[in-house]
Design an enzyme around this catalytic site. Structure first.
Site, PDB file in Angstrom:
ATOM      1  N   SER A 141       0.884  -1.176   0.000  1.00 41.21           N
ATOM      2  CA  SER A 141       0.000   0.000   0.000  1.00 41.21           C
ATOM      3  C   SER A 141       0.911   1.213   0.000  1.00 41.21           C
ATOM      4  CB  SER A 141      -0.845   0.009   1.281  1.00 41.21           C
ATOM      5  OG  SER A 141      -1.445   1.273   1.474  1.00 41.21           O
ATOM      6  N   TYR A 154      -1.888  -1.272  10.442  1.00 41.70           N
ATOM      7  CA  TYR A 154      -1.868  -1.368   8.973  1.00 41.70           C
ATOM      8  C   TYR A 154      -0.556  -0.807   8.411  1.00 41.70           C
ATOM      9  CZ  TYR A 154      -3.899  -1.085   4.230  1.00 41.70           C
ATOM     10  OH  TYR A 154      -4.168  -1.233   2.885  1.00 41.70           O
TER      11      TYR A 154
HETATM   12  P1  NAD Z   1     -11.458  -6.169   0.141  1.00 43.54           P
HETATM   13  O1  NAD Z   1     -12.007  -6.088   1.517  1.00 43.54           O
HETATM   14  O2  NAD Z   1     -12.305  -5.832  -1.030  1.00 43.54           O
HETATM   15  O3  NAD Z   1     -10.850  -7.617  -0.131  1.00 43.54           O
HETATM   16  C1  NAD Z   1     -10.076  -8.281   0.826  1.00 43.54           C
HETATM   17  C2  NAD Z   1     -10.010  -9.737   0.468  1.00 43.54           C
HETATM   18  O4  NAD Z   1      -9.247 -10.415   1.480  1.00 43.54           O
HETATM   19  C3  NAD Z   1     -11.385 -10.406   0.433  1.00 43.54           C
HETATM   20  O5  NAD Z   1     -11.388 -11.414  -0.558  1.00 43.54           O
HETATM   21  C4  NAD Z   1     -11.477 -11.037   1.828  1.00 43.54           C
HETATM   22  O6  NAD Z   1     -12.360 -12.151   1.887  1.00 43.54           O
HETATM   23  C5  NAD Z   1     -10.037 -11.453   1.998  1.00 43.54           C
HETATM   24  N1  NAD Z   1      -9.688 -11.714   3.386  1.00 43.54           N
HETATM   25  C6  NAD Z   1      -9.801 -10.895   4.461  1.00 43.54           C
HETATM   26  N2  NAD Z   1      -9.394 -11.521   5.573  1.00 43.54           N
HETATM   27  C7  NAD Z   1      -8.995 -12.759   5.199  1.00 43.54           C
HETATM   28  C8  NAD Z   1      -8.495 -13.885   5.893  1.00 43.54           C
HETATM   29  N3  NAD Z   1      -8.305 -13.865   7.218  1.00 43.54           N
HETATM   30  N4  NAD Z   1      -8.227 -14.988   5.179  1.00 43.54           N
HETATM   31  C9  NAD Z   1      -8.442 -15.039   3.847  1.00 43.54           C
HETATM   32  N5  NAD Z   1      -8.909 -14.011   3.140  1.00 43.54           N
HETATM   33  C10 NAD Z   1      -9.194 -12.875   3.803  1.00 43.54           C
HETATM   34  O7  NAD Z   1     -10.148  -5.246   0.202  1.00 43.54           O
HETATM   35  P2  NAD Z   1      -9.206  -4.649  -0.939  1.00 43.54           P
HETATM   36  O8  NAD Z   1      -9.310  -3.175  -0.840  1.00 43.54           O
HETATM   37  O9  NAD Z   1      -9.406  -5.316  -2.231  1.00 43.54           O
HETATM   38  O10 NAD Z   1      -7.777  -5.028  -0.330  1.00 43.54           O
HETATM   39  C11 NAD Z   1      -6.927  -5.992  -0.893  1.00 43.54           C
HETATM   40  C12 NAD Z   1      -5.495  -5.657  -0.504  1.00 43.54           C
HETATM   41  O11 NAD Z   1      -5.145  -4.390  -1.064  1.00 43.54           O
HETATM   42  C13 NAD Z   1      -5.272  -5.556   1.004  1.00 43.54           C
HETATM   43  O12 NAD Z   1      -4.018  -6.116   1.342  1.00 43.54           O
HETATM   44  C14 NAD Z   1      -5.262  -4.063   1.233  1.00 43.54           C
HETATM   45  O13 NAD Z   1      -4.518  -3.714   2.363  1.00 43.54           O
HETATM   46  C15 NAD Z   1      -4.596  -3.593  -0.033  1.00 43.54           C
HETATM   47  N6  NAD Z   1      -4.834  -2.177  -0.348  1.00 43.54           N
HETATM   48  C16 NAD Z   1      -6.092  -1.696  -0.535  1.00 43.54           C
HETATM   49  C17 NAD Z   1      -6.246  -0.354  -0.839  1.00 43.54           C
HETATM   50  C18 NAD Z   1      -7.594   0.253  -1.074  1.00 43.54           C
HETATM   51  O14 NAD Z   1      -7.679   1.488  -1.188  1.00 43.54           O
HETATM   52  N7  NAD Z   1      -8.651  -0.511  -1.192  1.00 43.54           N
HETATM   53  C19 NAD Z   1      -5.145   0.496  -0.932  1.00 43.54           C
HETATM   54  C20 NAD Z   1      -3.883  -0.028  -0.724  1.00 43.54           C
HETATM   55  C21 NAD Z   1      -3.736  -1.375  -0.442  1.00 43.54           C
END
Ligand code: NAD
Length: 259
Positions: A141, A154
């Site tokens: 991130s 985080y």
């Molecule tokens: P999201 O909530 O849409 O998806 C998260 C996914 O992880 C889902 O499929 C969920 O079921 C899964 N998950 C959560 N806990 C879990 C566990 N204990 N075991 C197995 N699966 C699990 O979130 P997202 O925004 O798509 O995030 C995905 C990644 O991207 C994360 O690592 C997040 O930190 C990173 N990220 C997101 C953003 C943003 O703005 N959305 C920005 C930077 C980084």
């Protein structure tokens, strides 16, 4: 481009992971899917990916549990003969000042957002080394590069992911296995929608105003990054053009980190 290869994308039932899974499937990679969701949602995810002409395997491993992660890697080995492309994406968020940060949320964020990548990497790497080809892509991130208040767990986990990325890149430097991190800014997924909802409630505004305020605070482009854009970068990192991209922390953040 990746026909005959197998990708594991953790947390691929939603958001960024789902976008990356589609981008890799569009290039012919078979997919190991993981993450939470109702049986109907998971079945639809698999059907949509299979419609791209690839095979899929769903595994429900809870990424906070090392034993479950090992079972998932074993299942992937027996069905597909190992993982060629590993995308460590599963992640959660919790927002609170550090004095009030619940200890169980700290532990869960470190386990899911950081330690899970250690476990998948240590388990997937031997087969990659044997085949002398592999790609490890860690979804960190912009919070792996800079901090924001009230996100101590985080930010710590994501800085850790970038450190892990660099160490693995050095350990694999003389092989055809590469390891890199992608550092997104705001992407409008369920993880961020929760923060938009909380902001709208706190500031007594509508959702659109809350979204605009969220972007204006951090992301100079004032536009969300999309899962499709991140999928395209993940695909690029798997091509020969990226053979010497190693240990990078590649921000895709509308200018957030440039400030
Ligand atoms: P999201 O909530 O849409 O998806 C998260 C996914 O992880 C889902 O499929 C969920 O079921 C899964 N998950 C959560 N806990 C879990 C566990 N204990 N075991 C197995 N699966 C699990 O979130 P997202 O925004 O798509 O995030 C995905 C990644 O991207 C994360 O690592 C997040 O930190 C990173 N990220 C997101 C953003 C943003 O703005 N959305 C920005 C930077 C980084």
């Amino acid at each position: 481009m990746f026909k005959g290869k197998t990708a594991l994308v953790t947390g691929s039932t939603s958001g960024i992971g789902l976008g990356i899974a589609h981008a890799l499937a569009a290039e012919g990679a078979n997919l190991v899917i993981n993450g939470f969701g109702s049986p109907a949602v998971i079945q639809q995810v698999e059907l949509d990916l299979q419609a791209r002409g690839v095979r899929t395997l769903y595994h429900a491993a809870d990424m906070s549990q090392p034993a479950a992660i090992e079972q998932m890697l074993n299942a992937a080995s027996s069905v597909f003969g190992g993982i060629d492309i590993l995308v460590n994406n599963a992640g959660i968020q919790h927002v609170a000042p550090i004095e009030l940060f619940p200890v169980d949320r700290w532990d869960a964020i470190i386990a899911i957002n950081l330690s899970s990548a250690f476990h998948t990497t240590r388990l997937a790497l031997p087969a990659m080394k044997r085949k002398n080809w592999g790609r490890i892509i860690n979804i960190a991130s912009v919070h792996g590069l800079v901090a924001s208040a009230d996100k101590s767990a985080y930010v710590a986990a994501k800085h850790g992911v970038i450190g892990l990325t660099k160490a693995v890149a050095l350990e694999t430097a003389q092989s055809n296995v590469t390891c890199n991190a992608i550092c997104p800014g705001w992407v409008l997924t369920p993880l961020v929608q929760q923060q938009v909802d909380a902001r709208a409630e706190r500031e007594k505004t509508d959702l659109q105003t809350a979204k605009t305020a969220l972007l204006a605070e951090k992301q100079p482009s004032l536009q969300f990054v999309t899962p499709e854009q991140l999928g395209a970068l993940a695909v690029f990192l798997c091509t020969p053009a990226a053979d010497q991209v190693r240990g990078a922390a590649w921000n895709v953040d509308g200018g957030w980190y440039a400030q």
